[in-house]
Design a protein around this motif. Structure first.
Motif, PDB file in Angstrom:
ATOM      1  N   LEU A 147       0.819  -1.222   0.000  1.00 23.70           N
ATOM      2  CA  LEU A 147       0.000   0.000   0.000  1.00 23.70           C
ATOM      3  C   LEU A 147       0.850   1.268   0.000  1.00 23.70           C
ATOM      4  CD1 LEU A 147      -2.775  -1.026   2.578  1.00 23.70           C
ATOM      5  CD2 LEU A 147      -2.789  -1.290   0.090  1.00 23.70           C
ATOM      6  N   GLU A 148       2.165   1.091   0.079  1.00 26.63           N
ATOM      7  CA  GLU A 148       3.107   2.224   0.120  1.00 26.63           C
ATOM      8  C   GLU A 148       2.764   3.194   1.243  1.00 26.63           C
ATOM      9  OE1 GLU A 148       2.410   3.022  -4.162  1.00 26.63           O
ATOM     10  OE2 GLU A 148       4.595   2.891  -4.349  1.00 26.63           O
ATOM     11  N   THR A 149       2.622   2.622   2.441  1.00 26.97           N
ATOM     12  CA  THR A 149       2.328   3.427   3.621  1.00 26.97           C
ATOM     13  C   THR A 149       3.108   2.838   4.799  1.00 26.97           C
ATOM     14  OG1 THR A 149       0.549   4.365   4.969  1.00 26.97           O
ATOM     15  CG2 THR A 149       0.259   2.078   4.280  1.00 26.97           C
ATOM     16  N   SER A 150       2.929   3.406   5.986  1.00 24.98           N
ATOM     17  CA  SER A 150       3.663   2.910   7.154  1.00 24.98           C
ATOM     18  C   SER A 150       2.946   1.699   7.758  1.00 24.98           C
ATOM     19  CB  SER A 150       3.767   4.009   8.218  1.00 24.98           C
ATOM     20  OG  SER A 150       2.481   4.270   8.758  1.00 24.98           O
ATOM     21  N   GLU A 151       3.704   0.935   8.541  1.00 25.24           N
ATOM     22  CA  GLU A 151       3.102  -0.222   9.210  1.00 25.24           C
ATOM     23  C   GLU A 151       2.041   0.227  10.217  1.00 25.24           C
ATOM     24  OE1 GLU A 151       4.619  -4.158  11.639  1.00 25.24           O
ATOM     25  OE2 GLU A 151       6.072  -3.083  10.410  1.00 25.24           O
ATOM     26  N   ALA A 152       2.327   1.337  10.913  1.00 20.68           N
ATOM     27  CA  ALA A 152       1.363   1.858  11.900  1.00 20.68           C
ATOM     28  C   ALA A 152       0.054   2.244  11.215  1.00 20.68           C
ATOM     29  CB  ALA A 152       1.958   3.056  12.626  1.00 20.68           C
ATOM     30  N   ASN A 153       0.163   2.886  10.067  1.00 23.08           N
ATOM     31  CA  ASN A 153      -1.046   3.291   9.344  1.00 23.08           C
ATOM     32  C   ASN A 153      -1.805   2.065   8.826  1.00 23.08           C
ATOM     33  OD1 ASN A 153      -2.838   5.250   8.216  1.00 23.08           O
ATOM     34  ND2 ASN A 153      -1.975   4.808   6.212  1.00 23.08           N
ATOM     35  N   THR A 154      -1.060   1.046   8.421  1.00 15.93           N
ATOM     36  CA  THR A 154      -1.696  -0.189   7.946  1.00 15.93           C
ATOM     37  C   THR A 154      -2.521  -0.821   9.057  1.00 15.93           C
ATOM     38  OG1 THR A 154       0.101  -0.568   6.390  1.00 15.93           O
ATOM     39  CG2 THR A 154      -1.247  -2.473   6.959  1.00 15.93           C
ATOM     40  N   ARG A 155      -1.968  -0.862  10.260  1.00 18.09           N
ATOM     41  CA  ARG A 155      -2.712  -1.415  11.402  1.00 18.09           C
ATOM     42  C   ARG A 155      -3.996  -0.617  11.645  1.00 18.09           C
ATOM     43  NH1 ARG A 155       0.029  -5.090  14.610  1.00 18.09           N
ATOM     44  NH2 ARG A 155       2.210  -5.398  14.013  1.00 18.09           N
ATOM     45  N   GLN A 156      -3.899   0.693  11.501  1.00 23.92           N
ATOM     46  CA  GLN A 156      -5.083   1.545  11.682  1.00 23.92           C
ATOM     47  C   GLN A 156      -6.146   1.253  10.621  1.00 23.92           C
ATOM     48  OE1 GLN A 156      -3.538   5.580  11.743  1.00 23.92           O
ATOM     49  NE2 GLN A 156      -3.779   5.688  13.964  1.00 23.92           N
ATOM     50  N   LEU A 157      -5.688   1.057   9.387  1.00 28.70           N
ATOM     51  CA  LEU A 157      -6.620   0.770   8.288  1.00 28.70           C
ATOM     52  C   LEU A 157      -7.394  -0.525   8.562  1.00 28.70           C
ATOM     53  CD1 LEU A 157      -4.296   1.547   5.221  1.00 28.70           C
ATOM     54  CD2 LEU A 157      -6.302   2.873   5.901  1.00 28.70           C
ATOM     55  N   VAL A 158      -6.674  -1.563   8.996  1.00 26.88           N
ATOM     56  CA  VAL A 158      -7.306  -2.857   9.273  1.00 26.88           C
ATOM     57  C   VAL A 158      -8.260  -2.739  10.470  1.00 26.88           C
ATOM     58  CG1 VAL A 158      -6.902  -5.262   9.949  1.00 26.88           C
ATOM     59  CG2 VAL A 158      -5.408  -4.168   8.263  1.00 26.88           C
ATOM     60  N   THR A 159      -7.818  -2.035  11.505  1.00 30.96           N
ATOM     61  CA  THR A 159      -8.661  -1.848  12.695  1.00 30.96           C
ATOM     62  C   THR A 159      -9.951  -1.108  12.343  1.00 30.96           C
ATOM     63  OG1 THR A 159      -6.734  -1.821  14.141  1.00 30.96           O
ATOM     64  CG2 THR A 159      -8.747  -0.837  15.019  1.00 30.96           C
ATOM     65  N   ARG A 160      -9.816  -0.069  11.517  1.00 38.52           N
ATOM     66  CA  ARG A 160     -10.986   0.712  11.109  1.00 38.52           C
ATOM     67  C   ARG A 160     -11.984  -0.166  10.342  1.00 38.52           C
ATOM     68  NH1 ARG A 160      -8.196   5.529   9.930  1.00 38.52           N
ATOM     69  NH2 ARG A 160      -8.075   5.042   7.719  1.00 38.52           N
ATOM     70  N   ALA A 161     -11.459  -0.994   9.460  1.00 39.58           N
ATOM     71  CA  ALA A 161     -12.326  -1.890   8.679  1.00 39.58           C
ATOM     72  C   ALA A 161     -13.028  -2.889   9.589  1.00 39.58           C
ATOM     73  CB  ALA A 161     -11.501  -2.618   7.622  1.00 39.58           C
ATOM     74  N   ARG A 162     -12.285  -3.451  10.540  1.00 37.57           N
ATOM     75  CA  ARG A 162     -12.883  -4.413  11.480  1.00 37.57           C
ATOM     76  C   ARG A 162     -14.002  -3.764  12.293  1.00 37.57           C
ATOM     77  NH1 ARG A 162      -7.175  -6.704  13.684  1.00 37.57           N
ATOM     78  NH2 ARG A 162      -6.882  -8.457  12.248  1.00 37.57           N
ATOM     79  N   LYS A 163     -13.740  -2.532  12.765  1.00 34.83           N
ATOM     80  CA  LYS A 163     -14.757  -1.822  13.563  1.00 34.83           C
ATOM     81  C   LYS A 163     -16.003  -1.542  12.739  1.00 34.83           C
ATOM     82  CE  LYS A 163     -11.843   0.461  17.019  1.00 34.83           C
ATOM     83  NZ  LYS A 163     -11.128   1.700  17.383  1.00 34.83           N
ATOM     84  N   HIS A 164     -15.798  -1.160  11.492  1.00 38.83           N
ATOM     85  CA  HIS A 164     -16.926  -0.879  10.597  1.00 38.83           C
ATOM     86  C   HIS A 164     -17.797  -2.129  10.438  1.00 38.83           C
ATOM     87  CE1 HIS A 164     -19.238   0.360   7.092  1.00 38.83           C
ATOM     88  NE2 HIS A 164     -18.783  -0.703   6.436  1.00 38.83           N
ATOM     89  N   LEU A 165     -17.174  -3.270  10.196  1.00 40.96           N
ATOM     90  CA  LEU A 165     -17.928  -4.510  10.022  1.00 40.96           C
ATOM     91  C   LEU A 165     -18.624  -4.926  11.316  1.00 40.96           C
ATOM     92  CD1 LEU A 165     -15.499  -6.609   7.792  1.00 40.96           C
ATOM     93  CD2 LEU A 165     -17.716  -5.693   7.120  1.00 40.96           C
ATOM     94  N   ALA A 166     -17.919  -4.783  12.434  1.00 47.33           N
ATOM     95  CA  ALA A 166     -18.503  -5.166  13.732  1.00 47.33           C
ATOM     96  C   ALA A 166     -19.720  -4.309  14.058  1.00 47.33           C
ATOM     97  CB  ALA A 166     -17.452  -5.051  14.828  1.00 47.33           C
ATOM     98  N   ALA A 167     -19.665  -3.029  13.681  1.00 42.18           N
ATOM     99  CA  ALA A 167     -20.777  -2.120  13.966  1.00 42.18           C
ATOM    100  C   ALA A 167     -21.979  -2.389  13.062  1.00 42.18           C
ATOM    101  CB  ALA A 167     -20.312  -0.673  13.790  1.00 42.18           C
ATOM    102  N   GLU A 168     -21.710  -2.872  11.851  1.00 40.32           N
ATOM    103  CA  GLU A 168     -22.775  -3.033  10.853  1.00 40.32           C
ATOM    104  C   GLU A 168     -23.355  -4.449  10.801  1.00 40.32           C
ATOM    105  OE1 GLU A 168     -23.979  -0.876   8.374  1.00 40.32           O
ATOM    106  OE2 GLU A 168     -22.891   0.857   9.159  1.00 40.32           O
ATOM    107  N   ARG A 169     -22.635  -5.410  11.376  1.00 41.34           N
ATOM    108  CA  ARG A 169     -23.037  -6.798  11.172  1.00 41.34           C
ATOM    109  C   ARG A 169     -22.895  -7.633  12.435  1.00 41.34           C
ATOM    110  NH1 ARG A 169     -20.340 -11.680   8.059  1.00 41.34           N
ATOM    111  NH2 ARG A 169     -22.225 -12.682   7.252  1.00 41.34           N
ATOM    112  N   ARG A 170     -23.902  -8.442  12.714  1.00 42.85           N
ATOM    113  CA  ARG A 170     -23.833  -9.362  13.852  1.00 42.85           C
ATOM    114  C   ARG A 170     -23.142 -10.662  13.444  1.00 42.85           C
ATOM    115  NH1 ARG A 170     -27.347  -7.786  17.998  1.00 42.85           N
ATOM    116  NH2 ARG A 170     -28.471  -5.881  17.428  1.00 42.85           N
ATOM    117  N   GLU A 171     -22.680 -11.388  14.436  1.00 40.65           N
ATOM    118  CA  GLU A 171     -21.981 -12.654  14.192  1.00 40.65           C
ATOM    119  C   GLU A 171     -22.853 -13.617  13.381  1.00 40.65           C
ATOM    120  OE1 GLU A 171     -18.711 -15.110  14.451  1.00 40.65           O
ATOM    121  OE2 GLU A 171     -18.836 -13.086  15.291  1.00 40.65           O
ATOM    122  N   PRO A 172     -22.348 -14.113  12.247  1.00 36.57           N
ATOM    123  CA  PRO A 172     -23.167 -15.028  11.448  1.00 36.57           C
ATOM    124  C   PRO A 172     -23.275 -16.412  12.088  1.00 36.57           C
ATOM    125  CG  PRO A 172     -21.003 -14.766  10.452  1.00 36.57           C
ATOM    126  CD  PRO A 172     -21.054 -13.822  11.623  1.00 36.57           C
TER     127      PRO A 172
END
Length: 298
Positions: A147-172
């Motif tokens: 992604l041509e970014t920092s490792e710290a920013n990559t962790r933030q990107l993944v965390t943000r995506a996980r939070k978005h899914l957790a907020a929008e979707r219940r455990e299948p």
């Protein structure tokens, strides 16, 4: 380079490419939500691989994954504009995963149609970071390089995506429970049985129809238990009597292929939690049903 050297080099390049092709398709498909677009990306990656000086590339798989992910991100950025002008809700293009349940990945993550649908709300870079981590188990450092970014920013990107899914979707639920509830739903939908529909649908259920503008597909989502159940009961007499149904697999989950006179009419997919059916996704765009046409003749 002599002709035989060039020929041997191309043979090696072809072998290296074919070895990782399923993974490349899996990356592109998850980022784009379209098998047709993913095939285009994989083809472009192959053309670039052919014309690249490969003598200094020691890890073909890593190089090709990087090229594919970057091409998919770029394509997704332009696809967003097209999807905003799409007639009615846009649902990712389903794929029959009966032959490849992981779809080229380490794990079958970020493959469920409901997950791809929700990932579409993220920007393409967030989506790619999530896919590479969750489905392909790439280390953060490697994702950061892609992604041509920092490792710290990559962790933030993944965390943000996980939070978005957790907020929008219940455990299948499990596949077995998913199929069982869909069977109950299907019987009730076919007969317009309001009481059973109200029992299996959640209070905040949403029904999406992706017809790409074709007649008969609702152009707006239907929200909430009272509206969805009445909507399903109202169109039952028109939709089901002439229809055949066949259980298939779509994106790792049981789905129902609805046909009429040998032609695919809809693919019904559902997002099911312990509460019941959270989302109904009716894929009716003929282009998105194409992969399932062969099953009707089987």
């Amino acid at each position: 380079m002599r002709a035989e050297d060039h020929s041997g080099s191309l043979d090696r390049a072809t072998r290296d490419f074919m070895a990782v092709r399923p993974q490349l398709f899996g990356i592109a498909y998850r980022v784009l939500g379209s098998a047709v677009e993913a095939e285009d990306i994989v083809q472009e990656a192959w053309l670039r691989w052919q014309s690249t000086d490969r003598s200094g590339i020691h890890e073909p798989a890593a190089f090709l994954a990087t090229v594919t992910a970057r091409l998919a991100i770029n394509f997704a950025q332009s696809a967003r504009v097209r999807r905003e002008s799409y007639t009615g809700p846009w649902i990712p293009e389903p794929v029959d995963t009966s032959m490849d349940p992981q779809l080229g990945a380490e794990r079958a993550e970020a493959l469920d149609l409901a997950v791809l649908f929700l990932l579409e709300k993220l920007n393409p870079v967030e989506r790619a970071a999530y896919v590479l981590r969750e489905a392909f188990d790439y280390p953060y450092k490697r994702i950061a390089d892609i992604l041509e970014t920092s490792e710290a920013n990559t962790r933030q990107l993944v965390t943000r995506a996980r939070k978005h899914l957790a907020a929008e979707r219940r455990e299948p639920v499990s596949r077995t429970a998913h199929r069982r509830l869909m069977e109950v739903f299907l019987a009730a939908a076919q007969t317009g049985d309001l009481a059973v529909l109200e029992d299996v649908l959640t209070e905040d259920v949403v029904s999406y129809s992706d017809g790409g503008g074709m007649r008969g597909a609702s152009k707006i989502p239907v929200f909430g238990l009272p509206h969805v159940s009445r909507y399903l009961a109202a169109f039952a007499p028109r939709f089901w009597p002439q229809s055949g149904v066949r259980w298939v697999e779509a994106n790792g989950r049981p789905a129902v292929l609805v046909s009429e006179e040998g032609k695919a009419k809809a693919l019904l997919c559902a997002d099911v939690s312990a509460r019941g059916i959270e989302r109904l996704m009716w894929v009716m765009n003929p282009a998105k049903l194409a992969p399932y046409l062969a099953l009707l003749g089987a």
